[in-house]
Design a protein around this motif. Structure first.
Motif, PDB file in Angstrom:
ATOM      1  N   ILE A 101       0.821  -1.211   0.000  1.00 12.78           N
ATOM      2  CA  ILE A 101       0.000   0.000   0.000  1.00 12.78           C
ATOM      3  C   ILE A 101       0.852   1.257   0.000  1.00 12.78           C
ATOM      4  CG2 ILE A 101      -1.673   1.336   1.350  1.00 12.78           C
ATOM      5  CD1 ILE A 101      -2.895  -1.292   2.258  1.00 12.78           C
ATOM      6  N   GLY A 102       1.949   1.246   0.754  1.00 10.33           N
ATOM      7  CA  GLY A 102       2.774   2.433   0.892  1.00 10.33           C
ATOM      8  C   GLY A 102       2.220   3.364   1.966  1.00 10.33           C
ATOM      9  N   LYS A 103       2.904   4.464   2.169  1.00  7.08           N
ATOM     10  CA  LYS A 103       2.522   5.406   3.228  1.00  7.08           C
ATOM     11  C   LYS A 103       1.349   6.267   2.782  1.00  7.08           C
ATOM     12  CE  LYS A 103       4.323   8.969   6.322  1.00  7.08           C
ATOM     13  NZ  LYS A 103       5.492   9.780   6.721  1.00  7.08           N
ATOM     14  N   PRO A 104       0.224   6.259   3.513  1.00  4.55           N
ATOM     15  CA  PRO A 104      -0.896   7.144   3.167  1.00  4.55           C
ATOM     16  C   PRO A 104      -0.502   8.613   3.344  1.00  4.55           C
ATOM     17  CG  PRO A 104      -1.592   5.391   4.673  1.00  4.55           C
ATOM     18  CD  PRO A 104      -0.101   5.383   4.649  1.00  4.55           C
ATOM     19  N   SER A 105      -0.943   9.468   2.428  1.00  4.75           N
ATOM     20  CA  SER A 105      -0.653  10.892   2.529  1.00  4.75           C
ATOM     21  C   SER A 105      -1.751  11.672   1.813  1.00  4.75           C
ATOM     22  CB  SER A 105       0.708  11.228   1.902  1.00  4.75           C
ATOM     23  OG  SER A 105       0.677  11.010   0.505  1.00  4.75           O
ATOM     24  N   GLY A 125      -7.179  11.454  11.356  1.00  2.00           N
ATOM     25  CA  GLY A 125      -5.810  11.341  10.868  1.00  2.00           C
ATOM     26  C   GLY A 125      -5.785  10.822   9.445  1.00  2.00           C
ATOM     27  N   VAL A 126      -4.780  11.224   8.679  1.00  3.01           N
ATOM     28  CA  VAL A 126      -4.704  10.852   7.269  1.00  3.01           C
ATOM     29  C   VAL A 126      -4.617   9.332   7.126  1.00  3.01           C
ATOM     30  CG1 VAL A 126      -2.176  11.147   7.236  1.00  3.01           C
ATOM     31  CG2 VAL A 126      -3.486  11.233   5.098  1.00  3.01           C
ATOM     32  N   GLY A 127      -5.447   8.781   6.240  1.00  5.04           N
ATOM     33  CA  GLY A 127      -5.456   7.343   6.011  1.00  5.04           C
ATOM     34  C   GLY A 127      -6.239   6.569   7.043  1.00  5.04           C
ATOM     35  N   TYR A 175      -0.578   0.319  11.390  1.00  6.28           N
ATOM     36  CA  TYR A 175      -0.085   1.696  11.475  1.00  6.28           C
ATOM     37  C   TYR A 175       1.230   1.743  10.710  1.00  6.28           C
ATOM     38  CZ  TYR A 175       1.237   6.248  13.365  1.00  6.28           C
ATOM     39  OH  TYR A 175       1.573   7.577  13.480  1.00  6.28           O
ATOM     40  N   TYR A 176       1.292   2.625   9.701  1.00  4.74           N
ATOM     41  CA  TYR A 176       2.460   2.630   8.829  1.00  4.74           C
ATOM     42  C   TYR A 176       3.729   2.978   9.608  1.00  4.74           C
ATOM     43  CZ  TYR A 176       5.399   3.289   4.783  1.00  4.74           C
ATOM     44  OH  TYR A 176       6.403   3.148   3.857  1.00  4.74           O
TER      45      TYR A 176
END
Length: 270
Positions: A101-105, A125-127, A175-176
């Motif tokens: 998925i990668g880091k949500p932003s 919070g983002v994501g 949690y990323y």
């Protein structure tokens, strides 16, 4: 079931920042230097054999949670599904939730959803909301021969049960990037993860190139809500899994995990 309650620790913002970055860096090193082969092949053609499927509702009435955060969660899920729907996990390969998925932003289009905090509170919070996806994948995986190699759950039970269909503690928080869900294909069969949304539900499927010779029943033991030493109730249970062959004969009864979580609501609510 033996459990020693630990006193909740209040850490400074600096300590939390340093700790978070330490664990994130450690996870990056693990991805890079481990000998694991991570799945990255997306196939738009679904494999023939359905092994297990499950769905969870997109919208729930949660105390003190604005509905716009759940609308945003759906948008976040749509973005995450583009990264993992159709992923092929060949024999010997690993599936990593965050590596795919990668880091949500905000730049990627992710919006503010519900984020659970270490102290059991929650905030935008983002994501936020992607835990619903990791919960679904983990629950489905428990009904397959695939092996979960990394999984976490929250230390706090935040919301009361509302039409619960799964045992307490049968999800996987995320949690990323260091609270990850990793799964290894320890079988000789290629598996595929299919995920999609309807207007009301998140739906997932584990599929394979061959049918599975086993079925599974996940259940809990020793469920309890006990008063803690530090002014909170603690919810406890143990998750097990029964394994049946094609003749529906029980061939194994496996321990999965033991759960303990501080309750953030009054116990024994109707």
């Amino acid at each position: 079931m033996s459990y020693v309650e630990k006193k909740p620790i209040t850490r400074s913002k600096l300590r939390l920042f340093l700790g978070e970055n330490y664990y994130k860096t450690k996870k990056y090193f693990y991805w890079f230097f481990s000998n694991n082969t991570y799945s990255k092949n997306i196939n738009n053609n679904t494999l023939n054999h359905l092994i297990f499927t499950h769905k969870t509702p997109l919208y729930r009435k949660l105390k003190d949670v604005d509905m716009y955060l759940q609308e945003n969660k759906v948008q976040n899920l749509k973005l995450a599904l583009k990264k993992i729907n159709g992923i092929i996990i060949s024999p010997g390969e690993y599936f990593s939730y965050w590596k795919l998925i990668g880091k949500p932003s905000y730049k990627k289009g992710y919006k503010d959803g519900v984020i659970l905090c270490p102290d059991g509170s929650f905030k935008p919070g983002v994501g936020g909301g992607l835990c619903q996806l990791s919960n679904l994948i983990y629950w489905m995986t428990l009904h397959t021969p695939l092996t979960v190699t990394e999984r976490y759950r929250h230390s706090h039970d935040v919301f009361p049960d509302v039409k619960r269909t799964q045992p307490f503690g049968s999800g996987a928080t995320c949690y990323y990037n260091y609270l990850d869900l990793e799964i290894k294909n320890t079988t000789k069969t290629t598996y595929q993860l299919i995920l999609y949304l309807t207007d009301s539900h998140l739906i997932g499927e584990w599929r394979a190139v061959e049918p599975c010779n086993y079925t599974y029943e996940v259940y809990e033991k020793e469920h309890s809500m006990t008063p803690g030493f530090f002014g909170r109730y603690i919810r406890n249970n143990i998750i097990y899994r029964k394994v049946f062959n094609l003749n529906k004969e029980l061939i194994n009864d496996e321990f999965i995990c033991e759960n303990h979580a501080f309750m953030m609501y009054q116990p024994y609510l109707n």
